[in-house]
Design a protein around this motif. Structure first.
Motif, PDB file in Angstrom:
ATOM      1  N   VAL A 248     -10.804 -22.640 -28.852  1.00  0.00           N
ATOM      2  CA  VAL A 248     -11.162 -22.876 -30.256  1.00  0.00           C
ATOM      3  C   VAL A 248     -12.559 -23.482 -30.383  1.00  0.00           C
ATOM      4  N   GLY A 249     -12.851 -24.515 -29.639  1.00  0.00           N
ATOM      5  CA  GLY A 249     -14.175 -25.131 -29.706  1.00  0.00           C
ATOM      6  C   GLY A 249     -14.337 -26.063 -30.891  1.00  0.00           C
ATOM      7  N   GLU A 250     -15.577 -26.459 -31.120  1.00  0.00           N
ATOM      8  CA  GLU A 250     -15.894 -27.404 -32.183  1.00  0.00           C
ATOM      9  C   GLU A 250     -16.463 -26.671 -33.393  1.00  0.00           C
ATOM     10  N   PRO A 251     -16.230 -27.198 -34.592  1.00  0.00           N
ATOM     11  CA  PRO A 251     -16.715 -26.523 -35.796  1.00  0.00           C
ATOM     12  C   PRO A 251     -18.232 -26.549 -35.909  1.00  0.00           C
ATOM     13  N   GLY A 252     -18.788 -25.446 -36.370  1.00  0.00           N
ATOM     14  CA  GLY A 252     -20.208 -25.382 -36.657  1.00  0.00           C
ATOM     15  C   GLY A 252     -20.490 -25.846 -38.072  1.00  0.00           C
ATOM     16  N   ARG A 253     -21.691 -25.637 -38.513  1.00  0.00           N
ATOM     17  CA  ARG A 253     -22.070 -26.067 -39.855  1.00  0.00           C
ATOM     18  C   ARG A 253     -21.226 -25.336 -40.899  1.00  0.00           C
ATOM     19  N   GLY A 254     -20.657 -26.090 -41.826  1.00  0.00           N
ATOM     20  CA  GLY A 254     -19.847 -25.516 -42.884  1.00  0.00           C
ATOM     21  C   GLY A 254     -18.441 -25.146 -42.471  1.00  0.00           C
ATOM     22  N   GLU A 255     -18.047 -25.507 -41.253  1.00  0.00           N
ATOM     23  CA  GLU A 255     -16.721 -25.156 -40.752  1.00  0.00           C
ATOM     24  C   GLU A 255     -15.855 -26.394 -40.531  1.00  0.00           C
ATOM     25  N   VAL A 256     -14.561 -26.159 -40.384  1.00  0.00           N
ATOM     26  CA  VAL A 256     -13.641 -27.199 -39.933  1.00  0.00           C
ATOM     27  C   VAL A 256     -12.756 -26.602 -38.847  1.00  0.00           C
ATOM     28  N   ARG A 257     -12.175 -27.486 -38.043  1.00  0.00           N
ATOM     29  CA  ARG A 257     -11.112 -27.074 -37.125  1.00  0.00           C
ATOM     30  C   ARG A 257      -9.801 -27.542 -37.722  1.00  0.00           C
ATOM     31  N   ILE A 258      -8.855 -26.620 -37.833  1.00  0.00           N
ATOM     32  CA  ILE A 258      -7.581 -26.932 -38.453  1.00  0.00           C
ATOM     33  C   ILE A 258      -6.455 -26.674 -37.466  1.00  0.00           C
ATOM     34  N   ARG A 259      -5.484 -27.588 -37.449  1.00  0.00           N
ATOM     35  CA  ARG A 259      -4.254 -27.396 -36.683  1.00  0.00           C
ATOM     36  C   ARG A 259      -3.174 -26.948 -37.660  1.00  0.00           C
ATOM     37  N   HIS A 260      -2.716 -25.735 -37.485  1.00  0.00           N
ATOM     38  CA  HIS A 260      -1.744 -25.171 -38.414  1.00  0.00           C
ATOM     39  C   HIS A 260      -0.370 -25.801 -38.231  1.00  0.00           C
ATOM     40  N   GLN A 261       0.324 -25.976 -39.340  1.00  0.00           N
ATOM     41  CA  GLN A 261       1.725 -26.373 -39.313  1.00  0.00           C
ATOM     42  C   GLN A 261       2.641 -25.234 -39.761  1.00  0.00           C
ATOM     43  N   ALA A 262       2.116 -24.345 -40.585  1.00  0.00           N
ATOM     44  CA  ALA A 262       2.879 -23.170 -41.007  1.00  0.00           C
ATOM     45  C   ALA A 262       1.890 -22.071 -41.378  1.00  0.00           C
ATOM     46  N   VAL A 263       2.303 -20.829 -41.138  1.00  0.00           N
ATOM     47  CA  VAL A 263       1.450 -19.662 -41.383  1.00  0.00           C
ATOM     48  C   VAL A 263       2.226 -18.680 -42.246  1.00  0.00           C
ATOM     49  N   GLY A 264       1.569 -18.115 -43.248  1.00  0.00           N
ATOM     50  CA  GLY A 264       2.230 -17.174 -44.145  1.00  0.00           C
ATOM     51  C   GLY A 264       2.285 -15.766 -43.584  1.00  0.00           C
ATOM     52  N   LEU A 265       3.365 -15.055 -43.890  1.00  0.00           N
ATOM     53  CA  LEU A 265       3.522 -13.641 -43.556  1.00  0.00           C
ATOM     54  C   LEU A 265       3.411 -12.856 -44.852  1.00  0.00           C
ATOM     55  N   ASN A 266       2.441 -11.935 -44.921  1.00  0.00           N
ATOM     56  CA  ASN A 266       2.206 -11.148 -46.124  1.00  0.00           C
ATOM     57  C   ASN A 266       2.146  -9.668 -45.787  1.00  0.00           C
ATOM     58  N   PHE A 267       2.479  -8.829 -46.763  1.00  0.00           N
ATOM     59  CA  PHE A 267       2.437  -7.393 -46.502  1.00  0.00           C
ATOM     60  C   PHE A 267       1.031  -6.936 -46.158  1.00  0.00           C
ATOM     61  N   ALA A 268       0.028  -7.622 -46.692  1.00  0.00           N
ATOM     62  CA  ALA A 268      -1.356  -7.259 -46.363  1.00  0.00           C
ATOM     63  C   ALA A 268      -1.619  -7.367 -44.867  1.00  0.00           C
ATOM     64  N   ASP A 269      -0.885  -8.237 -44.174  1.00  0.00           N
ATOM     65  CA  ASP A 269      -1.072  -8.372 -42.721  1.00  0.00           C
ATOM     66  C   ASP A 269      -0.782  -7.042 -42.011  1.00  0.00           C
ATOM     67  N   THR A 270       0.203  -6.317 -42.519  1.00  0.00           N
ATOM     68  CA  THR A 270       0.543  -5.032 -41.892  1.00  0.00           C
ATOM     69  C   THR A 270      -0.555  -4.001 -42.127  1.00  0.00           C
ATOM     70  N   TYR A 271      -1.300  -4.136 -43.218  1.00  0.00           N
ATOM     71  CA  TYR A 271      -2.399  -3.206 -43.488  1.00  0.00           C
ATOM     72  C   TYR A 271      -3.540  -3.406 -42.490  1.00  0.00           C
ATOM     73  N   PHE A 272      -3.837  -4.663 -42.164  1.00  0.00           N
ATOM     74  CA  PHE A 272      -4.852  -4.928 -41.137  1.00  0.00           C
ATOM     75  C   PHE A 272      -4.387  -4.390 -39.789  1.00  0.00           C
ATOM     76  N   ARG A 273      -3.130  -4.664 -39.456  1.00  0.00           N
ATOM     77  CA  ARG A 273      -2.599  -4.239 -38.153  1.00  0.00           C
ATOM     78  C   ARG A 273      -2.569  -2.720 -38.010  1.00  0.00           C
ATOM     79  N   SER A 274      -2.207  -2.017 -39.074  1.00  0.00           N
ATOM     80  CA  SER A 274      -2.058  -0.562 -39.004  1.00  0.00           C
ATOM     81  C   SER A 274      -3.384   0.176 -39.090  1.00  0.00           C
ATOM     82  N   GLY A 275      -4.430  -0.517 -39.559  1.00  0.00           N
ATOM     83  CA  GLY A 275      -5.712   0.136 -39.722  1.00  0.00           C
ATOM     84  C   GLY A 275      -5.997   0.583 -41.142  1.00  0.00           C
ATOM     85  N   LEU A 276      -5.032   0.408 -42.074  1.00  0.00           N
ATOM     86  CA  LEU A 276      -5.286   0.737 -43.472  1.00  0.00           C
ATOM     87  C   LEU A 276      -6.449  -0.092 -44.003  1.00  0.00           C
ATOM     88  N   TYR A 277      -6.507  -1.372 -43.587  1.00  0.00           N
ATOM     89  CA  TYR A 277      -7.674  -2.212 -43.828  1.00  0.00           C
ATOM     90  C   TYR A 277      -8.415  -2.330 -42.492  1.00  0.00           C
TER      91      TYR A 277
END
Length: 329
Positions: free
Chosen positions: A23-52
């Motif tokens: 992961v490394g350290e954040p650059g200018r304008g960035e933060v490092r975040i430790r996730h506690q929960a991640v959302g599952l959305n139908f749009a994710d399947t579009y990225f995975r399939s190549g539609l997006y």
């Protein structure tokens, strides 16, 4: 060691891989975040399939919530230890991870009353519901809407919010079990689209007039049905393509079916302005914190099981919201 879901080629759920990452350290304008929960959305399947399309290899996911662990130069509105949530598009791609670097701009500070799990389940869905009901059309009490996928994550929020606005909500679902879920969250009428003629039933429920607005997240399979369900000069809102892209059509069709309006909005264009995003998020968080809108998390997965989560989502096996649990909240 931080981990993330990544993929090297477009395809089905089997292309998703669980990898250790630096992961490394954040650059200018960035933060490092430790996730506690991640959302599952139908749009994710579009990225995975190549539609997006995205450059490969790539991470996946655009929505998550967690705790800021480090801030880069120039970040003055957020601090280490604060809980934040985010959603977006290419600017937030890579949410399927335990830790990550991310630009600070998309981050939204969480109020105490909203948990990270709830935030990951509702930030994209809730902001989508917010702009659909508060920006797309000047709704008046008594207006009618047709809501496809009424038992889904966006559908359950839209139906509850629509009832707060005094709207008549007609929802479509595939099964009796999903119909019960939709009714419990505000749908006045539910149509089983596999058993009934949706447009005909909508006309019956609206004394032949049709609805003011259709929210259609299905796409190819429901496009003409949605148009046939609208009243004269009604509005068709295409908000997704779960069944596939809408085929090309002659705009004359809109005139033939009642001088209809059609729009294909994107959440990114309704949260691009920080002030508008803050206003929509504030209204959403207020309703949820007060219990006026319930966020139903009906599926929880380990992040490493992303492939199975995608199979369930694409197979129509989910209701409400789904989240990946990364750590305790």
């Amino acid at each position: 060691m931080p981990h993330a879901i990544r993929f090297d080629e477009a395809g089905g759920p089997e292309v998703l891989r669980w990898e250790s990452v630096d992961v490394g350290e954040p650059g200018r304008g960035e933060v490092r975040i430790r996730h506690q929960a991640v959302g599952l959305n139908f749009a994710d399947t579009y990225f995975r399939s190549g539609l997006y399309p995205v450059p490969l290899p790539s991470g996946l996911g655009v929505e998550a919530a967690g705790v800021i662990e480090a801030v880069g130069d120039g970040v003055t509105h957020l601090a280490v230890g604060e809980r934040v949530t985010y959603t977006g598009f290419l600017d937030t791609l890579g949410a399927y991870s335990t830790e990550r670097l991310i630009p600070a701009a998309p981050l939204i500070r969480l109020p105490d009353a909203i948990s990270c799990e709830t935030a990951a389940a509702m930030t994209m869905r809730g902001l989508t519901a917010a702009y659909l009901l508060r920006r797309i059309h000047p709704f008046a009490q008594g207006d009618s809407i047709l809501l496809h996928a009424a038992a889904g994550g966006v559908g359950l929020i839209v139906s509850q919010w629509a009832k707060l606005l005094g709207l008549n909500v007609i929802g479509t679902v595939s099964t009796e079990a999903k119909a019960a879920v939709a009714r419990a969250h505000g749908c006045d009428h539910v149509v089983l689209y596999r058993q009934e003629n949706v447009a005909q039933r909508v006309r019956e429920l609206t004394d032949g007039k049709g609805v003011d607005v259709v929210f259609d997240s299905v796409g190819k399979d429901t496009f003409e049905t949605s148009l046939d369900s609208l009243k004269r000069r009604g509005l068709m809102v295409c908000v997704g393509t779960a069944s596939g892209p809408i085929p090309p059509f002659n705009p004359q069709l809109l005139a033939m079916k009642g001088s209809l309006y059609l729009t294909r909005p994107a959440l990114a264009d309704y949260i691009a302005d920080p002030a508008e995003k803050a206003e929509l998020a504030g209204e959403l968080f207020g309703h949820v914190a007060a219990g006026r809108i319930r966020i139903e998390i009906n599926q929880r997965y380990d992040l490493k099981d992303a492939a199975q989560a995608h199979r369930d989502l694409e197979g129509g096996k989910t209701t409400g919201s789904s989240v990946f649990m990364v750590s305790g909240d």
